[in-house]
Motif scaffolding. Structure first.
Motif, short mmCIF file in Angstrom:
data_model
loop_
_atom_site.label_atom_id
_atom_site.label_comp_id
_atom_site.label_asym_id
_atom_site.label_seq_id
_atom_site.Cartn_x
_atom_site.Cartn_y
_atom_site.Cartn_z
N UNK A 1 0.84 -1.20 0.00
CA UNK A 1 0.00 0.00 0.00
C UNK A 1 0.87 1.25 0.00
N UNK A 2 0.27 2.35 -0.42
CA UNK A 2 1.00 3.61 -0.37
C UNK A 2 0.71 4.30 0.96
N UNK B 1 7.42 -2.99 6.68
CA UNK B 1 6.24 -3.84 6.43
C UNK B 1 5.80 -3.75 4.97
N UNK B 2 6.72 -3.32 4.12
CA UNK B 2 6.54 -3.35 2.67
C UNK B 2 5.52 -2.36 2.12
N UNK B 3 5.28 -1.28 2.85
CA UNK B 3 4.50 -0.19 2.25
C UNK B 3 5.42 0.60 1.32
N UNK B 4 4.82 1.30 0.36
CA UNK B 4 5.55 2.29 -0.42
C UNK B 4 5.35 3.61 0.31
N UNK B 5 6.46 4.18 0.79
CA UNK B 5 6.31 5.27 1.77
C UNK B 5 6.75 6.62 1.19
N UNK B 6 5.92 7.61 1.42
CA UNK B 6 6.28 8.99 1.10
C UNK B 6 6.33 9.77 2.41
N UNK B 7 7.43 10.50 2.60
CA UNK B 7 7.51 11.37 3.79
C UNK B 7 7.28 12.81 3.35
N UNK B 8 6.26 13.44 3.91
CA UNK B 8 5.95 14.83 3.58
C UNK B 8 6.34 15.71 4.76
N UNK C 1 7.86 6.18 9.25
CA UNK C 1 8.11 5.85 7.85
C UNK C 1 8.93 4.57 7.74
N UNK C 2 9.92 4.43 8.62
CA UNK C 2 10.78 3.23 8.57
C UNK C 2 9.99 1.97 8.92
#
Ligand code: NAD
Length: 332
Positions: free
Chosen positions: A177-178, A199-206, A193-194
């Protein structure tokens, strides 16, 4: 939730978010950890010990510390408050932490942030860097952060750890998931975020310099807001059905801000008018019309943070005596 109270709950396509009840999960976690604390105490002749260092007299910190001490007592952890006056010098704080590092009865050390500004700009990093890594129940020390980055077992900051526990137990899918995390602090944003990435998310840090924040967030399945800005996250930030986690803890005293959050007739607005203040998050309550699931403020992430502190204290205690255990190892 909000939609119903607005009388627009039947609007075409309107979602009323499932409430992710952090308080209930925190109670459950306390019930799970208490027998393990008792077993540790029986086996080693002493309870897991937590020292909380409080410097100065910040009213919000007083409340947080009181809650931590109370929860410690409830689960059978020895929780000691180590107070220093606001006039204390940085060397006094470092000396106290040094003494607690050497203490036989304390497995965890928590220095309550923020430290008084009078201690100097680099005080926080100097104090946190002094904590023995094996007692670092906040997961702040550089070695523990490095281990988290590398995905190795370590003590992990309590707030993001609690959020992962909540998402997992509520059956919110993470892998593939994003996930968007708004905020990049050492205590919430970065470790959050880490953990999502692990856990295999696609992560964006804003963060504060992110362009078109709403559009970036709107593509996420899991949105974590950890900013400290009342009502920053509005409906246009949220994909329909997304899970929204509100970490923000903001005290509102301005009546116009309160009225911008809750419609006339809402019970929270009535309570605000009685008390003159209220605790709210970073997520505007109207997001409940769009989100699939949402953590409330209060009663969402806050209670989980304290429950995880007890888990981390037990984990640190077990590691110090060379024992292994099921529950805290399972968590994170
Ligand atoms: P912080 O001030 O250290 O970090 C805030 C982050 O928000 C920064 O990284 C900044 O880049 C970002 N930011 C600021 N303005 C922004 C904007 N307009 N748009 C996008 N990003 C912006 O805060 P923190 O210590 O991470 O805490 C964040 C919030 O979470 C606070 O309200 C705090 O009280 C709360 N908090 C709650 C718990 C809990 O247990 N519930 C625990 C820790 C923190």
């Amino acid at each position: 939730m909000y939609a119903r109270l607005h009388g627009d709950g039947n609007e075409q396509g309107s979602v009323t978010a499932r409430v992710l009840d952090g308080r209930a999960l925190a109670d459950q976690l306390r019930d799970e950890v208490a027998p393990e604390v008792a077993a540790f105490t029986r086996q080693y002749g002493r309870p897991p010990g937590l020292a909380i260092v409080l410097v100065g007299e910040n009213p919000a910190s007083e409340v947080y510390v009181r809650n931590k001490l109370k929860t410690g007592r409830e689960v059978g952890v020895r929780a000691d408050l180590e107070r220093l006056p606001g006039s204390a010098a940085l060397t006094d704080v470092l000396e106290l932490v040094g003494r607690l590092n050497a203490s036989e009865v304390h497995d965890g050390i928590l220095v309550q942030a923020p430290l008084p500004g009078s201690l100097g700009r680099d005080a926080a990093s100097r104090v946190f860097d002094t904590i023995a890594p094996e007692k670092d129940v906040d997961g702040f020390t550089p070695g523990n952060v490095g281990r988290l980055v590398q995905g190795r077992p370590t003590l992990v900051p309590c707030t993001p750890l609690g959020i992962i526990e909540l998402l997992t137990r509520e059956g919110v899918p993470i892998a593939g998931r994003h996930a968007c995390v708004i905020g990049r602090s050492e205590i919430v944003g970065k470790p959050m975020a880490l953990l999502l990435l692990q856990r295999d998310a696609t992560v964006t840090i804003c963060h504060s310099k992110t362009s078109d924040l709403a559009a970036v967030c709107r593509s996420s399945d899991i949105l974590v807001a950890a900013v400290g800005r009342t009502g920053l996250v509005t409906k246009d930030f949220v994909k329909r059905g997304a899970t929204v986690v509100d970490v923000g803890m903001n005290t509102v005293t301005d009546a116009s801000v309160a009225a911008s959050l809750f419609p006339e007739g809402h019970p929270r607005l009535a309570r605000f008018r009685e008390r003159g203040s209220m605790l709210v998050g970073d997520v505007h309550p109207s997001v409940a019309d769009v989100a699939g699931a949402l953590t409330p403020v209060p009663g969402g992430v806050g209670p989980l943070t304290i429950a995880m502190l007890m888990m981390n204290t037990l984990r640190a205690a077990r590691a110090r005596v060379g024992a292994s255990g099921r529950s805290p190892a399972r968590i994170s």
